[in-house]
Design a protein around this motif. Structure first.
Motif, short mmCIF file in Angstrom:
data_model
loop_
_atom_site.label_atom_id
_atom_site.label_comp_id
_atom_site.label_asym_id
_atom_site.label_seq_id
_atom_site.Cartn_x
_atom_site.Cartn_y
_atom_site.Cartn_z
N MET A 191 0.84 -1.20 0.00
CA MET A 191 0.00 0.00 0.00
C MET A 191 0.88 1.26 0.00
N LYS A 192 0.46 2.25 -0.74
CA LYS A 192 1.18 3.53 -0.81
C LYS A 192 0.24 4.65 -0.37
N LEU A 193 0.77 5.58 0.42
CA LEU A 193 -0.03 6.70 0.89
C LEU A 193 0.37 7.98 0.14
N ASN A 194 -0.61 8.63 -0.45
CA ASN A 194 -0.41 9.90 -1.14
C ASN A 194 -1.16 10.98 -0.36
N VAL A 195 -0.67 12.21 -0.43
CA VAL A 195 -1.32 13.31 0.28
C VAL A 195 -1.58 14.46 -0.70
N THR A 196 -2.78 14.98 -0.65
CA THR A 196 -3.12 16.14 -1.46
C THR A 196 -4.05 17.05 -0.66
N GLY A 197 -4.71 17.96 -1.34
CA GLY A 197 -5.50 18.99 -0.67
C GLY A 197 -4.79 20.33 -0.80
N THR A 198 -5.47 21.41 -0.47
CA THR A 198 -4.91 22.75 -0.62
C THR A 198 -3.61 22.92 0.15
N THR A 199 -3.58 22.44 1.38
CA THR A 199 -2.38 22.58 2.22
C THR A 199 -1.20 21.84 1.62
N ALA A 200 -1.41 20.60 1.22
CA ALA A 200 -0.33 19.81 0.63
C ALA A 200 0.14 20.42 -0.69
N MET A 201 -0.82 20.95 -1.47
CA MET A 201 -0.45 21.61 -2.73
C MET A 201 0.46 22.79 -2.47
N ASN A 202 0.12 23.61 -1.48
CA ASN A 202 0.93 24.80 -1.17
C ASN A 202 2.32 24.41 -0.65
N ILE A 203 2.38 23.35 0.12
CA ILE A 203 3.68 22.87 0.62
C ILE A 203 4.56 22.43 -0.55
N ASP A 204 3.97 21.68 -1.48
CA ASP A 204 4.74 21.23 -2.64
C ASP A 204 5.21 22.39 -3.50
N ILE A 205 4.33 23.39 -3.68
CA ILE A 205 4.69 24.56 -4.48
C ILE A 205 5.86 25.30 -3.83
N SER A 206 5.77 25.50 -2.52
CA SER A 206 6.84 26.22 -1.81
C SER A 206 8.17 25.49 -1.94
N GLU A 207 8.14 24.16 -1.82
CA GLU A 207 9.38 23.39 -1.90
C GLU A 207 9.94 23.40 -3.32
N LYS A 208 9.04 23.34 -4.30
CA LYS A 208 9.50 23.39 -5.70
C LYS A 208 10.14 24.74 -6.01
N LEU A 209 9.53 25.81 -5.52
CA LEU A 209 10.08 27.15 -5.75
C LEU A 209 11.41 27.33 -5.02
N ALA A 210 11.51 26.80 -3.81
CA ALA A 210 12.77 26.90 -3.06
C ALA A 210 13.89 26.16 -3.79
N ASP A 211 13.57 25.01 -4.37
CA ASP A 211 14.58 24.25 -5.12
C ASP A 211 15.00 24.97 -6.40
N ALA A 212 14.05 25.69 -7.01
CA ALA A 212 14.34 26.37 -8.28
C ALA A 212 15.12 27.66 -8.08
N LEU A 213 15.06 28.25 -6.89
CA LEU A 213 15.66 29.57 -6.65
C LEU A 213 17.17 29.60 -6.92
N PRO A 214 17.98 28.69 -6.37
CA PRO A 214 19.43 28.77 -6.62
C PRO A 214 19.78 28.66 -8.10
N VAL A 215 19.10 27.76 -8.81
CA VAL A 215 19.38 27.58 -10.25
C VAL A 215 19.03 28.84 -11.02
N PHE A 216 17.86 29.38 -10.74
CA PHE A 216 17.42 30.58 -11.45
C PHE A 216 18.35 31.76 -11.14
N ALA A 217 18.70 31.92 -9.87
CA ALA A 217 19.59 33.02 -9.48
C ALA A 217 20.94 32.89 -10.16
N ALA A 218 21.48 31.66 -10.25
CA ALA A 218 22.77 31.45 -10.90
C ALA A 218 22.70 31.80 -12.38
N LEU A 219 21.61 31.43 -13.03
CA LEU A 219 21.45 31.75 -14.45
C LEU A 219 21.37 33.26 -14.67
N ILE A 220 20.63 33.94 -13.79
CA ILE A 220 20.49 35.38 -13.91
C ILE A 220 21.82 36.09 -13.69
#
Length: 728
Positions: free
Chosen positions: A502-531
């Motif tokens: 069995m695998k447990l997945n989590v979604t909902g507004t809160t989980a979506m916002n957490i994922d978005i924040s983590e994705k943006l945090a991961d993208a920041l160093p790469v984007f800043a380096a390119l800029i």
């Protein structure tokens, strides 16, 4: 580029009326199109590929009825002082309201607190549920208004009654212009003191307004064909207005300098367009590249923010090099400030230029005497302000970010009071069988027990097994709010839980916002380096130097770090947030850092171009590095200061807006410009260049031959004019 813009300046002057008529006609045409098609914003901030989004897509496939479910709007009640919701009189009023709600257009069913048995511990707070016959996104604001209108049935009896929904938009987008107008008014005052003329002070604002309105109307049109969030409009408005005024300021200032030298009005316009106009185009394109670069992380809503803001900047460039020259020509003799009758207009302008130059000369002399002191002071100050950045936490604003007393905040607080902070952080756990013939139904009871014993789980609210048995949906509430570290840990703990078969997945507004924040945090160093890498290459081409670009990008890193550090100190750490109009402390808006990198980079490069290009121009003529720095401060420092103050005025206006997202973006850009224009560009940059001397302009000969030559100072134009004057 310089020669092309020089000719364009002449052309715009010779066809001034046609240019202005065309600009106004375009504005009216786009305005009519918006009136016909109207607009439709979409504030969906999901990111494809995140765990929560994948789970949503799986649910839509496995439970198709979920996507088709009707909207659910909660009517929240709080009993009058000294009573409970179970009192017969109170229940009677709630029943009357439920009957009225049931009769409203689109309402399929109404479930009262008595049916739902959702009373809080002391039975003073509960909610009814209005079920609509269409999904959340299809409920109209007219239907919401009808629902809100009948709430008086209970509200008039002393029962606090609020509306709440985590899915349905309950409040239409409100466009507030009061604070923005205040920012523009301050910009007008700055321009008046810069030019000493009411007409010239108003002209950059009017021309910038034309480009801005066309751009914003274009964005409104685009909402009919693609997904555009309202924050895109706010960002495009603040950036388009600020750069539009600044670009016009740069060209008008250069025009006045050339007019003071004795050139005719058409000649002065053409020269200004070929010199300052080239810098405007280059600086504007740099901003556009940075904004389009927001699409690099492949986050749809962030990409759209970059595209829409880039549109208004592009229009600001066109207006600056086409409409501004036309307006300058039509103003004719009115473009000069009040004059002493004993002096010619050109002499009066020259006097004002000299006065501005004297102020900047004084600053240049101070830097010249103690460059190492000013450089260290600026670097240490910005480094200290940067420190809070290293513990920055990202999140997304919810209704708790609104001012106390607003409908959004009141309903949020009421539910929080009744059911705890975790009510607004509800998580949807989807258990799926991983084996081909596996099932979760027999393990469901144990799974609920395991979830209930996890740290930070308050209670399970709902369990829906799939008929086939290989999947189940469990809804639970944490004990902490949606942005709390404990809630984030809970999401990861559930996802990482190890269950055989069995695998447990989590979604909902809160989980979506957490994922978005983590994705943006991961993208920041790469984007800043390119800029930063892009900035280094661009400035190496423009300024024909290795150390000048290096100094420019390091200065940008300093101003960026200080900006994000200051925002963290105010918004997250809660220092003086009330002074800046925020209702509460909170995590930093999750897409703010990456947005700030893109925008502040563009603005920082604007100031660098206009300041250092004058230094390079002087160095090319005299070969004296120190004299070049002093000339740059004296001749361009005043324009950079005025431009920075205008940016700050415009962004401060948006910082005072009621929308939490707009406020925090305005705060970041206000202080970003303050740090970059006044500390980095006007203090650190010239100090470091004074210390470097001629070494600042070093460029290997082999590299100089490879790089294209961009005539950003307009040397080719001035040489041709000198030849023409000698012939005459």
């Amino acid at each position: 580029m310089a020669k092309l813009l020089y000719k364009l300046g002449f052309w715009a002057a010779n066809h001034a009326k046609a240019v202005l008529f065309s600009a106004v006609a375009l504005l009216l045409a786009v305005g009519v199109a918006v009136l016909v098609l109207w607009f439709d914003f979409d504030d969906d901030m999901s990111i494809p590929g995140t765990p929560a989004q994948k789970t949503i897509e799986m649910l839509e496939e496995e439970f198709p009825e979920v996507g088709k479910a009707g909207a659910q709007i909660q009517v929240v009640f709080k009993a009058p002082q000294g009573k409970t919701l179970l009192d017969p009189e109170v229940q009677g009023h709630i029943a009357q309201l439920a009957e009225k709600v049931q009769a409203l257009d689109g309402v399929e069913a109404v479930y009262t607190p008595e049916m739902l048995q959702n009373y809080n511990a002391d039975q003073t707070v509960a909610f009814a549920m209005a079920m609509y016959d269409v999904p959340s996104k299809e409920v109209t604001f007219d239907q919401i208004d009808e629902l809100r209108d009948v709430l008086d049935i209970t509200a008039d009896e002393g029962i606090q009654t609020e509306l709440y929904s985590s899915e349905t938009e309950l409040y239409p987008i409100e466009m507030h212009f009061t604070t923005e107008v205040m920012g523009v008014a301050v910009a007008f005052i700055i321009l008046f003191f810069t030019f000493g003329s009411l007409i010239l002070a108003g002209m950059p604002i009017v021309t910038a307004g034309i480009g801005l309105v066309v751009g914003l109307l274009g964005i409104l049109l685009a909402t009919n064909f693609t997904s555009v969030s309202f924050v895109c409009l706010s960002l495009a408005a603040m950036l388009g207005l600020a750069v539009g005024i600044d670009y016009a300021l740069f060209i008008v200032s250069r025009f006045r300098q050339e007019y003071a030298k004795g050139y005719s009005i058409p000649q002065s316009i053409a020269i200004a367009n070929g010199t300052a106009g080239t810098a405007v185009v280059f600086a504007g394109v740099t901003v556009i590249i940075a904004l389009i670069g927001l699409s690099i992380p492949k986050i749809p809503f962030l990409s759209m923010m970059g595209y829409t803001a880039a549109l208004t900047v592009l229009l600001a460039i066109f207006v600056a090099v086409i409409v501004v020259p036309a307006a300058l020509y039509l103003l004719g003799h009115k473009i000069t400030p009040p004059v002493d009758r004993k002096k010619t207009k050109a002499e009066k302008i020259a006097d004002r230029v000299k006065f501005s130059g004297k102020l900047m000369q004084g600053w240049a002399n101070a830097l010249h005497k103690m460059p190492i002191v000013f450089a260290l002071a600026g670097i240490i100050l910005l480094s200290v302000i940067t420190v809070p950045f290293f513990h920055m936490e990202l999140g997304l604003p919810d209704d708790s970010f609104y001012e106390v007393g607003t409908d959004q905040r009141d309903s949020y607080d009421l539910l929080k009071e009744a059911y705890g902070e975790g009510y607004h952080a509800s998580l949807v756990v989807v258990a799926e069988a991983t084996d081909k013939d596996g099932e979760v139904l027999s393990k469901l009871e144990q799974l609920q027990a395991d979830l209930s014993t996890m740290d930070n789980v308050a209670y399970i609210t709902n369990v829906i097994p799939k008929e086939s048995g290989e999947m189940a949906v469990i809804t639970l509430n944490p004990t902490t709010g949606p942005n709390a570290e404990e809630t984030i840990d809970l999401v990861h703990n559930i996802r990482n839980a190890d269950y055989e078969g069995m695998k447990l997945n989590v979604t909902g507004t809160t989980a979506m916002n957490i994922d978005i924040s983590e994705k943006l945090a991961d993208a920041l160093p790469v984007f800043a380096a390119l800029i930063v890498g892009l900035a280094f290459i661009i400035f190496m081409v423009v300024f024909r130097s290795i150390l000048v670009p290096l100094k420019a990008v390091l200065g940008f890193v300093l101003s960026l770090g200080a900006t994000l550090g200051f925002v963290t100190w105010v918004i997250q750490d809660g220092h003086y947030y009330e002074v800046f109009g925020f209702a509460t402390s909170s995590p930093v808006l999750n897409f703010l850092p990456i947005l700030t990198v893109g925008i502040l980079f563009g603005l920082a490069m604007d100031y660098e171009v206009f300041l250092v290009s004058r230094m390079r121009e002087e160095y090319a003529h005299s070969g004296n590095a120190r004299k070049a720095v002093l000339a740059g401060i004296r001749d361009s420092g005043g324009v950079v200061v005025a431009a920075g103050l205008i940016m700050i005025a415009v962004f401060t206006g948006f910082m005072m807006a009621p929308d939490p997202m707009t406020k925090v973006i305005g705060l970041a850009l206000t202080f970003g410009v303050l740090f970059d224009a006044f500390i980095v560009r006007m203090m650190i940059v010239p100090s470091v260049m004074l210390l470097l001397g001629k070494a600042a302009w070093y460029m290997p000969k082999w590299l100089d031959k490879i790089l294209p030559n961009i005539d950003i100072e307009g040397d080719s134009i001035m040489k041709e004019l000198e030849k023409d004057n000698k012939k005459k």
